[in-house]
Design a protein around this motif. Sequence first.
Motif, PDB file in Angstrom:
ATOM      1  N   PRO A   1      -0.093   5.336  20.534  1.00  0.00           N
ATOM      2  CA  PRO A   1      -0.697   6.478  19.842  1.00  0.00           C
ATOM      3  C   PRO A   1       0.390   7.427  19.317  1.00  0.00           C
ATOM      4  O   PRO A   1       1.498   7.443  19.835  1.00  0.00           O
ATOM      5  CB  PRO A   1      -1.536   7.169  20.923  1.00  0.00           C
ATOM      6  N   PRO A   2       0.072   8.215  18.277  1.00  0.00           N
ATOM      7  CA  PRO A   2       1.071   9.138  17.704  1.00  0.00           C
ATOM      8  C   PRO A   2       1.660  10.077  18.754  1.00  0.00           C
ATOM      9  O   PRO A   2       1.008  10.437  19.725  1.00  0.00           O
ATOM     10  CB  PRO A   2       0.269   9.925  16.671  1.00  0.00           C
TER      11      PRO A   2
ATOM     12  N   TYR B   1       7.827  12.680  16.534  1.00  0.00           N
ATOM     13  CA  TYR B   1       8.432  11.354  16.477  1.00  0.00           C
ATOM     14  C   TYR B   1       7.622  10.449  15.557  1.00  0.00           C
ATOM     15  O   TYR B   1       6.459  10.698  15.298  1.00  0.00           O
ATOM     16  CB  TYR B   1       8.466  10.705  17.873  1.00  0.00           C
ATOM     17  N   ILE B   2       8.286   9.405  15.060  1.00  0.00           N
ATOM     18  CA  ILE B   2       7.577   8.358  14.334  1.00  0.00           C
ATOM     19  C   ILE B   2       7.879   7.039  15.039  1.00  0.00           C
ATOM     20  O   ILE B   2       8.903   6.899  15.704  1.00  0.00           O
ATOM     21  CB  ILE B   2       7.985   8.270  12.839  1.00  0.00           C
ATOM     22  N   TRP B   3       6.977   6.091  14.887  1.00  0.00           N
ATOM     23  CA  TRP B   3       7.170   4.782  15.495  1.00  0.00           C
ATOM     24  C   TRP B   3       7.906   3.897  14.497  1.00  0.00           C
ATOM     25  O   TRP B   3       7.427   3.642  13.388  1.00  0.00           O
ATOM     26  CB  TRP B   3       5.824   4.157  15.868  1.00  0.00           C
TER      27      TRP B   3
ATOM     28  N   HIS C   1      10.420   1.155  18.392  1.00  0.00           N
ATOM     29  CA  HIS C   1      10.881   2.265  19.238  1.00  0.00           C
ATOM     30  C   HIS C   1      10.551   3.580  18.546  1.00  0.00           C
ATOM     31  O   HIS C   1      10.250   3.622  17.353  1.00  0.00           O
ATOM     32  CB  HIS C   1      12.389   2.150  19.497  1.00  0.00           C
ATOM     33  N   TRP C   2      10.627   4.674  19.307  1.00  0.00           N
ATOM     34  CA  TRP C   2      10.386   6.010  18.761  1.00  0.00           C
ATOM     35  C   TRP C   2      11.651   6.531  18.103  1.00  0.00           C
ATOM     36  O   TRP C   2      12.743   6.363  18.614  1.00  0.00           O
ATOM     37  CB  TRP C   2       9.962   6.974  19.870  1.00  0.00           C
TER      38      TRP C   2
END
Length: 120
Positions: A63-64, A68-70, A88-89
């Motif tokens: 989940p968000p 951060y972005i995935w 990874h984040w």
Amino acid sequence: MSLRLATLLALAGVTAVTAGCVVEQPAPPPRRVVYEAPPPPPPVVEVVAPQPPPVAVVEEIPPPRHGYIWARGYWHWDGARYVAVRGHWEAVRPGYHYVHPHWERGPGGWHFSAGIWVAG
């Protein structure tokens, strides 16, 4: 001798004696300034695979997460076969957008582009 002359001579004597008590501090030594060149960038290693990577890396996207972005997983070529690398984040960088790792067909085979942050 008059009192005025005696006072003047006494004042001149005191001035002469105390004038020699001034101690001048030596100037501090000059500071050496050393300029050091930044380290050279790491060598660029271009990964070229003879065959296309599998269609997609199957992974469960979490989940968000605020701030951060995935960064999606990708296929890594180890010289003989493709190996899946988990996502990874990545911490968000204001003013930049993330370009995910990906493969592109090019001269001599398939070329890997690592995930990078791009201004704009």
